[in-house]
Design an enzyme around this catalytic site. Structure first.
Site, PDB file in Angstrom:
ATOM      1  N   GLN A  76      42.683   3.518 -46.413  1.00 33.29           N
ATOM      2  CA  GLN A  76      42.871   2.894 -45.582  1.00 33.29           C
ATOM      3  C   GLN A  76      44.498   2.184 -45.697  1.00 33.29           C
ATOM      4  OE1 GLN A  76      41.766  -1.505 -45.636  1.00 33.29           O
ATOM      5  NE2 GLN A  76      40.205  -1.006 -43.132  1.00 33.29           N
ATOM      6  N   CYS A 106      42.363  -7.776 -41.345  1.00 34.31           N
ATOM      7  CA  CYS A 106      42.368  -8.677 -42.951  1.00 34.31           C
ATOM      8  C   CYS A 106      42.938  -9.711 -42.574  1.00 34.31           C
ATOM      9  CB  CYS A 106      43.481  -7.906 -43.914  1.00 34.31           C
ATOM     10  SG  CYS A 106      43.868  -8.187 -45.474  1.00 34.31           S
ATOM     11  N   HIS A 177      33.904  -5.427 -38.056  1.00 31.86           N
ATOM     12  CA  HIS A 177      33.537  -6.437 -39.075  1.00 31.86           C
ATOM     13  C   HIS A 177      32.907  -7.274 -38.375  1.00 31.86           C
ATOM     14  CE1 HIS A 177      33.750  -9.452 -43.014  1.00 31.86           C
ATOM     15  NE2 HIS A 177      32.789  -9.605 -41.582  1.00 31.86           N
ATOM     16  N   ASN A 217      30.206  -3.269 -39.623  1.00 32.94           N
ATOM     17  CA  ASN A 217      30.656  -4.305 -41.105  1.00 32.94           C
ATOM     18  C   ASN A 217      30.160  -6.000 -41.244  1.00 32.94           C
ATOM     19  OD1 ASN A 217      33.483  -5.154 -43.023  1.00 32.94           O
ATOM     20  ND2 ASN A 217      31.259  -4.550 -43.763  1.00 32.94           N
TER      21      ASN A 217
END
Length: 347
Positions: A76, A106, A177, A217
């Site tokens: 990643q 993130c 996510h 996720n």
């Protein structure tokens, strides 16, 4: 370069990403991945996020080396400059990663200051440029990990537009996510827990983009949940913190998610599995120590192996105290294991 410990089976069919372990900063280093690989032969394992400038200018061997037994493993990358990302992918080619993943999920302030991570979802055209630049430098799949939206976005509107834009740039695989990322006001930890989960929206994206591989996720803590989501139509499930804190519950038996059968060399008995995993780790630990490493560099990732089982507290105590001392070796690891086996016998 990879260590030649053991070559993976040639032509092994790992299938779509039915299960993967999320990239987690300070956790999913090469020792953690090797440990996880002793419990599942098929799950995709991810590196910690590595920034493109670090790959270009930093100690590549330390950042990129991994054991051949870790395959399938994905790198990643974090970055927002297409040229830098292209250079990083080109630099990493010789390591033979099975996939290269771009981080668009993130939410930390440190990542935002570099104009990458979840903040990139606000710049879909730039993300598309990054993906095209990365794809031009590797034959491995280039994938994307993102959130369902950021800040005041309406995910039902923003997410499909974002995915469609990246698909036009050649993206074929996205990990979503299933929470928003709040770029201001929430810490990274709070961003993993406070924004509500929306698994339904991720499933809707699979229905809307059936030609894409879409993995979910967020909030998955048990294999039973993964099975339910796979049955609902999602292509794959990514497990994060649960795979770290309670790896036996989430990874032992995970290979059964592929066609309902475990891989031939998977841990056969979930009840006895964690003990067998420790024994499988002994040669790796010995090799690490012989190369000048420290025991705790490996065993810090193993603290949750006996979570919820007799002797778990003693296991953690021995490894957390004695495992950090100078000269700690496999005898220390076996001493921690004896606490568990004695507690199990007395239970």
């Amino acid at each position: 370069m990879t260590d030649n410990l053991e070559e993976p089976e040639k032509g092994a069919d790992f299938g779509p990403h039915r299960l993967s372990v999320a990239p987690m900063m300070d956790w999913t280093d090469r020792h953690c991945r090797y440990f996880h690989r002793q419990m599942t032969r098929r799950a995709m394992l991810y590196t910690e996020m590595v920034t493109a400038p670090a790959v270009i200018h930093g100690p590549r061997a330390r950042l990129l080396d991994f054991s051949a037994e870790e395959h399938p493993v994905a790198l990643q990358l974090g970055g927002s400059d297409p040229r830098e990302l292209a250079r990083a992918v080109r630099a990493a080619r010789d390591w033979g990663y099975d996939e290269v993943n771009l981080n668009c999920g993130c939410p930390s302030d440190r990542v935002q200051s570099g104009a990458f991570g979840a903040v990139l979802m606000k710049s879909p055209d730039l993300v598309a440029e990054c993906l095209r630049a990365m794809q031009a430098e590797t034959d491995a799949p280039v994938t994307l990990k993102c959130r369902i939206g950021v800040d005041d976005d309406t995910p039902e509107e923003v997410l499909p537009r974002f995915i469609e834009r990246q698909a036009r740039a050649g993206l074929r695989h996205v990990v979503i996510h299933a929470r928003k990322a709040w770029l201001k006001g929430l810490s990274p930890r709070e961003n993993r827990e406070i924004p509500p989960l929306d698994h339904g929206l991720v499933l809707a994206m699979k229905a809307r983009f059936p030609e894409l591989t879409i993995c979910l996720n967020g909030g998955v803590t048990r294999l039973a949940q993964a099975r339910e989501l796979l049955a609902a139509g999602i292509d794959g499930v990514m497990i994060g913190r649960a795979a770290y804190h309670d790896p036996a519950a989430t990874l032992i038996g995970a290979d059964g998610l592929w066609d309902g059968e475990a891989a031939p060399d998977a841990v056969p008995d979930p009840a006895a599995g964690p003990v067998e995993v420790v024994r499988r780790m002994l040669p790796y630990v010995e090799a690490h120590l012989a190369a000048g490493g420290r025991l705790h560099q490996v065993t810090r990732h193993m603290l949750g192996l006996f979570h919820g089982r007799p002797g778990a507290r003693g296991w953690r105590q021995v490894l957390s105290t004695e495992g950090c001392r100078e000269g700690a070796d496999t005898a220390t690891l076996l001493r921690a294991l004896s606490v568990v086996t004695e507690a199990a016998a007395a239970a």
